[in-house]
Design a protein around this motif. Structure first.
Motif, PDB file in Angstrom:
ATOM      1  N   ARG A  44     -36.191 -10.863  48.560  1.00 18.53           N
ATOM      2  CA  ARG A  44     -36.584  -9.464  48.555  1.00 18.53           C
ATOM      3  C   ARG A  44     -36.041  -8.867  49.839  1.00 18.53           C
ATOM      4  O   ARG A  44     -36.449  -9.270  50.922  1.00 18.53           O
ATOM      5  N   SER A  45     -35.061  -7.983  49.690  1.00 22.21           N
ATOM      6  CA  SER A  45     -34.311  -7.487  50.831  1.00 22.21           C
ATOM      7  C   SER A  45     -33.663  -8.685  51.532  1.00 22.21           C
ATOM      8  O   SER A  45     -32.934  -9.434  50.893  1.00 22.21           O
ATOM      9  N   SER A  46     -33.958  -8.930  52.788  1.00 19.81           N
ATOM     10  CA  SER A  46     -33.309 -10.033  53.512  1.00 19.81           C
ATOM     11  C   SER A  46     -34.172 -11.282  53.589  1.00 19.81           C
ATOM     12  O   SER A  46     -33.780 -12.274  54.206  1.00 19.81           O
ATOM     13  N   ASP A  47     -35.357 -11.258  52.962  1.00 22.42           N
ATOM     14  CA  ASP A  47     -36.300 -12.368  53.072  1.00 22.42           C
ATOM     15  C   ASP A  47     -36.376 -13.187  51.790  1.00 22.42           C
ATOM     16  O   ASP A  47     -36.574 -12.635  50.704  1.00 22.42           O
ATOM     17  N   GLU A  48     -36.260 -14.489  51.926  1.00 18.44           N
ATOM     18  CA  GLU A  48     -36.426 -15.374  50.773  1.00 18.44           C
ATOM     19  C   GLU A  48     -37.898 -15.423  50.393  1.00 18.44           C
ATOM     20  O   GLU A  48     -38.767 -15.626  51.235  1.00 18.44           O
ATOM     21  N   ILE A  49     -38.191 -15.257  49.104  1.00 16.70           N
ATOM     22  CA  ILE A  49     -39.578 -15.313  48.640  1.00 16.70           C
ATOM     23  C   ILE A  49     -39.823 -16.441  47.644  1.00 16.70           C
ATOM     24  O   ILE A  49     -40.969 -16.712  47.289  1.00 16.70           O
ATOM     25  N   GLY A  50     -38.763 -17.100  47.179  1.00 21.46           N
ATOM     26  CA  GLY A  50     -38.946 -18.200  46.251  1.00 21.46           C
ATOM     27  C   GLY A  50     -37.725 -19.088  46.185  1.00 21.46           C
ATOM     28  O   GLY A  50     -36.594 -18.620  46.361  1.00 21.46           O
ATOM     29  N   THR A  51     -37.952 -20.377  45.952  1.00 21.94           N
ATOM     30  CA  THR A  51     -36.847 -21.311  45.761  1.00 21.94           C
ATOM     31  C   THR A  51     -37.292 -22.426  44.828  1.00 21.94           C
ATOM     32  O   THR A  51     -38.476 -22.794  44.819  1.00 21.94           O
ATOM     33  N   ALA A  52     -36.386 -22.944  44.031  1.00 20.30           N
ATOM     34  CA  ALA A  52     -36.725 -23.986  43.066  1.00 20.30           C
ATOM     35  C   ALA A  52     -35.490 -24.789  42.713  1.00 20.30           C
ATOM     36  O   ALA A  52     -34.355 -24.319  42.834  1.00 20.30           O
ATOM     37  N   VAL A  53     -35.722 -26.009  42.250  1.00 16.43           N
ATOM     38  CA  VAL A  53     -34.656 -26.841  41.698  1.00 16.43           C
ATOM     39  C   VAL A  53     -34.417 -26.398  40.261  1.00 16.43           C
ATOM     40  O   VAL A  53     -35.360 -26.074  39.530  1.00 16.43           O
ATOM     41  N   ILE A  54     -33.153 -26.355  39.847  1.00 14.54           N
ATOM     42  CA  ILE A  54     -32.788 -25.846  38.530  1.00 14.54           C
ATOM     43  C   ILE A  54     -32.053 -26.899  37.711  1.00 14.54           C
ATOM     44  O   ILE A  54     -31.642 -27.942  38.237  1.00 14.54           O
ATOM     45  N   VAL A  55     -31.879 -26.603  36.435  1.00 11.54           N
ATOM     46  CA  VAL A  55     -30.883 -27.289  35.604  1.00 11.54           C
ATOM     47  C   VAL A  55     -29.914 -26.225  35.114  1.00 11.54           C
ATOM     48  O   VAL A  55     -30.251 -25.032  35.060  1.00 11.54           O
ATOM     49  N   TYR A  56     -28.702 -26.637  34.749  1.00  9.43           N
ATOM     50  CA  TYR A  56     -27.681 -25.662  34.356  1.00  9.43           C
ATOM     51  C   TYR A  56     -26.760 -26.281  33.314  1.00  9.43           C
ATOM     52  O   TYR A  56     -26.961 -27.420  32.873  1.00  9.43           O
ATOM     53  N   GLY A  57     -25.723 -25.536  32.926  1.00 12.45           N
ATOM     54  CA  GLY A  57     -24.895 -25.933  31.799  1.00 12.45           C
ATOM     55  C   GLY A  57     -24.012 -27.140  32.040  1.00 12.45           C
ATOM     56  O   GLY A  57     -23.534 -27.380  33.143  1.00 12.45           O
TER      57      GLY A  57
END
Length: 223
Positions: free
Chosen positions: A114-127
């Motif tokens: 949000r603007s310059s601040d990280e508010i969330g992070t997570a491990v993902i899966v992708y194609g």
């Protein structure tokens, strides 16, 4: 000292127009060629608001795939090494401003700002397996709280549509050895939180395994 997480391209992504929704190109499918996510270890001690702040003179600058540049004012501290299914969401102390998203395929991480601040992070899966996740800058074209893929006969909760041919960010089974048919899969609770703040027109920046201009920024959470 605080150990920071790697950070690269980021910016919002969100929205929607009419999309032909035959179903996202991604239902989670098992594969054996997905590496474990590269994430740093626990910072100690953590700041009171759960984030590491950078002064105006030492901020990391992320250059997005479309050439836009974003300064990073703060990153979240992590409770420990993140693995498949893990996520952190904390908007305490974050400034006001637009939402933007950085998806790092090499590290299998999503970061929401949000603007310059990280508010969330997570491990993902992708194609994988011929259904690669596209890279670049993608405004969110639409939102759908619960989409049912007729192509893959699978539910896609908290969908944020990125392309008109069915690539999206949505809740998925995030486990080691799994991949998607091109979408970005998130843990359920994280997908719900992202869906609640993302809006049409926000931008998601999907960064490939290697990207020009990322050199020297792979230690966002470093000692």
């Amino acid at each position: 000292m605080q150990r920071l997480r790697p950070i690269e391209a980021i910016r919002p992504l969100v929205p929607v127009l009419l999309i032909v929704l035959a179903g996202c190109r991604q239902a989670s499918i098992p594969v054996d060629n997905i590496a474990s996510p590269a994430v740093a270890s626990t910072p100690s001690p953590a700041p009171a608001d759960g984030r590491i702040r950078f002064g105006s003179g030492d901020r990391t600058v992320f250059t997005a795939p479309d050439g836009r540049r974003f300064q990073i004012g703060s990153l979240l501290t992590l409770p420990g090494r993140m693995s498949f299914g893990d996520s952190v969401w904390n908007d305490r102390g974050a400034g006001a401003g637009p939402i933007w998203i950085r998806i790092d395929l090499a590290r299998q991480l999503i970061s929401v700002f949000r603007s310059s601040d990280e508010i969330g992070t997570a491990v993902i899966v992708y194609g994988s397996d011929g259904k690669a996740t596209p890279t670049g800058a993608f405004p969110v074209l639409g939102r759908e709280r619960l989409h049912r893929s007729t192509l893959y006969d699978a539910d896609m909760p908290y969908t944020l549509w990125l392309t008109r041919d069915g690539v999206a960010i949505h809740a998925s089974t995030v486990e080691e050895g799994r991949a998607t048919h091109g979408c970005v899969g998130l843990p359920m609770d994280f997908a719900r939180r992202l869906f609640a703040v993302a809006r049409r027109g926000d931008v998601a920046f999907i960064v490939p395994a290697s990207s020009p201009g990322d050199a020297g920024r792979s230690a966002g959470h470093s000692t």
